[in-house]
Design a protein around this motif. Sequence first.
Motif, PDB file in Angstrom:
ATOM      1  N   GLU A  49       0.885  -1.217   0.032  1.00 36.92           N
ATOM      2  CA  GLU A  49      -0.185  -0.032   0.118  1.00 36.92           C
ATOM      3  C   GLU A  49       0.857   1.165   0.038  1.00 36.92           C
ATOM      4  O   GLU A  49       0.664   2.330  -0.697  1.00 36.92           O
ATOM      5  N   VAL A  50       1.693   1.284   0.886  1.00 34.37           N
ATOM      6  CA  VAL A  50       2.622   2.527   0.796  1.00 34.37           C
ATOM      7  C   VAL A  50       3.766   2.529  -0.475  1.00 34.37           C
ATOM      8  O   VAL A  50       3.920   3.612  -1.131  1.00 34.37           O
ATOM      9  N   LEU A  51       4.058   1.545  -0.854  1.00 30.04           N
ATOM     10  CA  LEU A  51       4.779   1.439  -2.238  1.00 30.04           C
ATOM     11  C   LEU A  51       3.860   2.064  -3.450  1.00 30.04           C
ATOM     12  O   LEU A  51       4.400   2.590  -4.428  1.00 30.04           O
ATOM     13  N   LEU A  52       2.708   1.780  -3.414  1.00 30.71           N
ATOM     14  CA  LEU A  52       1.586   2.128  -4.362  1.00 30.71           C
ATOM     15  C   LEU A  52       1.599   3.579  -4.308  1.00 30.71           C
ATOM     16  O   LEU A  52       1.663   4.594  -5.177  1.00 30.71           O
ATOM     17  N   GLU A  53       1.427   4.003  -3.071  1.00 35.68           N
ATOM     18  CA  GLU A  53       1.198   5.560  -2.697  1.00 35.68           C
ATOM     19  C   GLU A  53       2.610   6.263  -3.295  1.00 35.68           C
ATOM     20  O   GLU A  53       2.560   7.376  -3.907  1.00 35.68           O
ATOM     21  N   LYS A  54       3.784   5.580  -3.140  1.00 35.46           N
ATOM     22  CA  LYS A  54       5.041   6.295  -3.730  1.00 35.46           C
ATOM     23  C   LYS A  54       4.855   6.270  -5.044  1.00 35.46           C
ATOM     24  O   LYS A  54       5.517   7.269  -5.496  1.00 35.46           O
ATOM     25  N   VAL A  55       4.570   5.196  -5.742  1.00 33.50           N
ATOM     26  CA  VAL A  55       4.423   5.360  -7.123  1.00 33.50           C
ATOM     27  C   VAL A  55       3.465   6.393  -7.829  1.00 33.50           C
ATOM     28  O   VAL A  55       3.669   7.193  -8.421  1.00 33.50           O
ATOM     29  N   PHE A 105       9.672  -1.720  -9.263  1.00 37.47           N
ATOM     30  CA  PHE A 105       9.811  -0.449  -8.625  1.00 37.47           C
ATOM     31  C   PHE A 105      11.115   0.225  -8.566  1.00 37.47           C
ATOM     32  O   PHE A 105      11.333   1.192  -8.939  1.00 37.47           O
ATOM     33  N   VAL A 106      12.152  -0.820  -8.252  1.00 34.32           N
ATOM     34  CA  VAL A 106      13.399  -0.331  -8.357  1.00 34.32           C
ATOM     35  C   VAL A 106      13.956   0.038  -9.777  1.00 34.32           C
ATOM     36  O   VAL A 106      14.573   1.057  -9.989  1.00 34.32           O
ATOM     37  N   GLU A 107      13.487  -0.969 -10.636  1.00 42.47           N
ATOM     38  CA  GLU A 107      13.979  -0.573 -11.846  1.00 42.47           C
ATOM     39  C   GLU A 107      13.352   0.489 -12.867  1.00 42.47           C
ATOM     40  O   GLU A 107      13.965   1.338 -13.520  1.00 42.47           O
ATOM     41  N   VAL A 108      12.062   0.900 -12.257  1.00 42.24           N
ATOM     42  CA  VAL A 108      11.296   1.893 -13.290  1.00 42.24           C
ATOM     43  C   VAL A 108      11.514   3.237 -12.419  1.00 42.24           C
ATOM     44  O   VAL A 108      11.597   4.348 -12.923  1.00 42.24           O
ATOM     45  N   TYR A 109      11.584   3.166 -11.168  1.00 40.43           N
ATOM     46  CA  TYR A 109      11.591   4.454 -10.263  1.00 40.43           C
ATOM     47  C   TYR A 109      12.824   4.836  -9.512  1.00 40.43           C
ATOM     48  O   TYR A 109      12.931   5.948  -8.924  1.00 40.43           O
ATOM     49  N   GLU A 110      13.720   3.821  -9.497  1.00 45.34           N
ATOM     50  CA  GLU A 110      15.028   4.164  -8.660  1.00 45.34           C
ATOM     51  C   GLU A 110      16.124   4.223  -9.565  1.00 45.34           C
ATOM     52  O   GLU A 110      16.538   5.262 -10.099  1.00 45.34           O
ATOM     53  N   SER A 111      16.663   3.197 -10.061  1.00 49.26           N
ATOM     54  CA  SER A 111      17.503   3.220 -11.145  1.00 49.26           C
ATOM     55  C   SER A 111      17.725   1.748 -11.681  1.00 49.26           C
ATOM     56  O   SER A 111      17.814   0.659 -11.094  1.00 49.26           O
ATOM     57  N   TYR A 112      17.705   1.869 -12.865  1.00 48.86           N
ATOM     58  CA  TYR A 112      17.798   0.386 -13.989  1.00 48.86           C
ATOM     59  C   TYR A 112      19.159  -0.357 -13.870  1.00 48.86           C
ATOM     60  O   TYR A 112      19.257  -1.358 -14.251  1.00 48.86           O
ATOM     61  N   THR A 113      20.169   0.450 -13.327  1.00 50.44           N
ATOM     62  CA  THR A 113      21.378   0.193 -13.131  1.00 50.44           C
ATOM     63  C   THR A 113      21.749  -0.732 -11.981  1.00 50.44           C
ATOM     64  O   THR A 113      22.613  -1.568 -11.658  1.00 50.44           O
ATOM     65  N   ILE A 114      20.483  -0.616 -11.028  1.00 50.89           N
ATOM     66  CA  ILE A 114      20.722  -1.202  -9.692  1.00 50.89           C
ATOM     67  C   ILE A 114      20.311  -2.900 -10.050  1.00 50.89           C
ATOM     68  O   ILE A 114      19.039  -3.010 -10.570  1.00 50.89           O
ATOM     69  N   GLU A 115      21.127  -3.826  -9.873  1.00 52.34           N
ATOM     70  CA  GLU A 115      20.690  -4.995 -10.197  1.00 52.34           C
ATOM     71  C   GLU A 115      20.060  -5.667  -8.954  1.00 52.34           C
ATOM     72  O   GLU A 115      20.568  -5.929  -7.960  1.00 52.34           O
ATOM     73  N   VAL A 116      18.800  -6.197  -9.198  1.00 51.92           N
ATOM     74  CA  VAL A 116      18.112  -6.942  -8.184  1.00 51.92           C
ATOM     75  C   VAL A 116      18.384  -8.405  -8.282  1.00 51.92           C
ATOM     76  O   VAL A 116      18.263  -8.992  -9.402  1.00 51.92           O
ATOM     77  N   PRO A 117      18.792  -9.164  -7.121  1.00 54.85           N
ATOM     78  CA  PRO A 117      19.025 -10.488  -7.477  1.00 54.85           C
ATOM     79  C   PRO A 117      17.830 -11.307  -7.659  1.00 54.85           C
ATOM     80  O   PRO A 117      16.836 -11.075  -7.471  1.00 54.85           O
ATOM     81  N   GLU A 118      18.234 -12.480  -8.430  1.00 56.70           N
ATOM     82  CA  GLU A 118      17.098 -13.404  -8.899  1.00 56.70           C
ATOM     83  C   GLU A 118      16.342 -13.912  -7.617  1.00 56.70           C
ATOM     84  O   GLU A 118      17.191 -14.106  -6.183  1.00 56.70           O
ATOM     85  N   TYR A 119      15.038 -14.247  -7.470  1.00 57.71           N
ATOM     86  CA  TYR A 119      14.477 -14.693  -6.447  1.00 57.71           C
ATOM     87  C   TYR A 119      15.053 -16.170  -5.863  1.00 57.71           C
ATOM     88  O   TYR A 119      15.239 -17.012  -6.716  1.00 57.71           O
ATOM     89  N   VAL A 120      15.028 -16.255  -4.703  1.00 51.05           N
ATOM     90  CA  VAL A 120      15.429 -17.443  -4.166  1.00 51.05           C
ATOM     91  C   VAL A 120      14.490 -17.532  -2.606  1.00 51.05           C
ATOM     92  O   VAL A 120      14.502 -16.559  -2.122  1.00 51.05           O
ATOM     93  N   ASP A 121      14.199 -18.828  -2.109  1.00 53.12           N
ATOM     94  CA  ASP A 121      13.549 -18.976  -0.928  1.00 53.12           C
ATOM     95  C   ASP A 121      14.568 -18.784   0.115  1.00 53.12           C
ATOM     96  O   ASP A 121      15.572 -19.161   0.024  1.00 53.12           O
TER      97      ASP A 121
END
Length: 387
Positions: free
Chosen positions: A43-49, A120-136
């Motif tokens: 909900e907070v993230l949606l507000e930020k967007v 959110f990170v790639e669109v609204y922060e920086s596309y250069t920041i690499e978000v790691p692949e998902y792992v449990d």
Amino acid sequence: MTTYFYEFLADISEEFAHTLYELEKAIYNSPRSMLTHSRTFIEVLLEKVMIHENMTNDPYMTIVERIQNLDEAGLLTPEVMNAFHEVRKLGNVAAHDTRQFRFSESLTAWEHIHTIVKWFVEVYESYTIEVPEYVDPVMKQEHSYGLEEMALRFKKIEDLLKESLAYEKPKNTEQEATDIKIVEVEPKPKKGRISLLDEINEEPGFVSVRTIYYGKDSVEIPYFLRDAFLLPQRFEESERFLIRLGGEQQARIMSELPSSLENFHLRVTRYNETHSETFFHELKEFVQEEIRRKKLINSRPGELFLFFKSSEIVVTDDLGNVDLSTENFTGMPGLIEQLNDDGIYKVRHLPKELLILGKYHRVGKGRVESFFEQLRQIQEDLVKVTV
């Protein structure tokens, strides 16, 4: 703070990084809490967007309305929109449903959050920041045996090893190597061994540390109850007896009880053997109920329960936020006023053992039982709410 999956977000938003750290810890410790607070996170993230996009950001908008507005503006991919809705729905259910939530559900929400955060990170922060692949995330075992429990376990294991020696037989050295015979081996008796193995295999906290007797009858005291407080209200027929014992510093803690309760009544005046016997039988019931409660709590990590006698209520997020007021709880203004005077304003502030409420002025067990039933009715009404 230990290493966690979204640690790299700390430089972008400490608040987001810390929130995600707490959500990650709750995945296995409290699936319900994880799901409920995941809903708040998105909900907070949606507000930020919406702020980023200079869109109308009415504070009373629902999560559904925010998702719809972003979708209509062409800002969400189908995958991201689905992730938002799945986290929202799981959070809604966790907020009011009393059932036990599974690790698989919190893991599902966690995977959807990864999709949302990456977007959110790639669109609204920086596309250069690499978000790691998902792992449990890895489940961490935090429960361990106490020192005394461990010593008792090893003692029982050693007893079992020594007992096995009785069934060993020497080899027949006179038998010729070619003289092969089929020998029937006498099976080891299982009686007694099964109970010992069960004790050894008990999870942390449940290993028996002592035995309390009354005549030929006995009750095993598990480790987690070694120094338990014996709340007099939990012993319906022995309540006054326990109060007298405590008043004369004889016994109100489990560890203060003698190994035999025969003649226990002699420690205070004006009581007889019947009181000792009654107390022993109520003690057995107390231990059984405490074991049931402990196993229930262990099987539903992170859940909050309110107990009354042999019943309990799961305190969901919705129930926990219910005000303790005369409007919500009828017929007991004195209890409500005294609770509020003690700073107890919400259901979530109540003690987990509701019998304690009997300490208040002019509040007996009947009033506490009525209070518990009204709590149960409020809970049932909340469960009927459509997600």
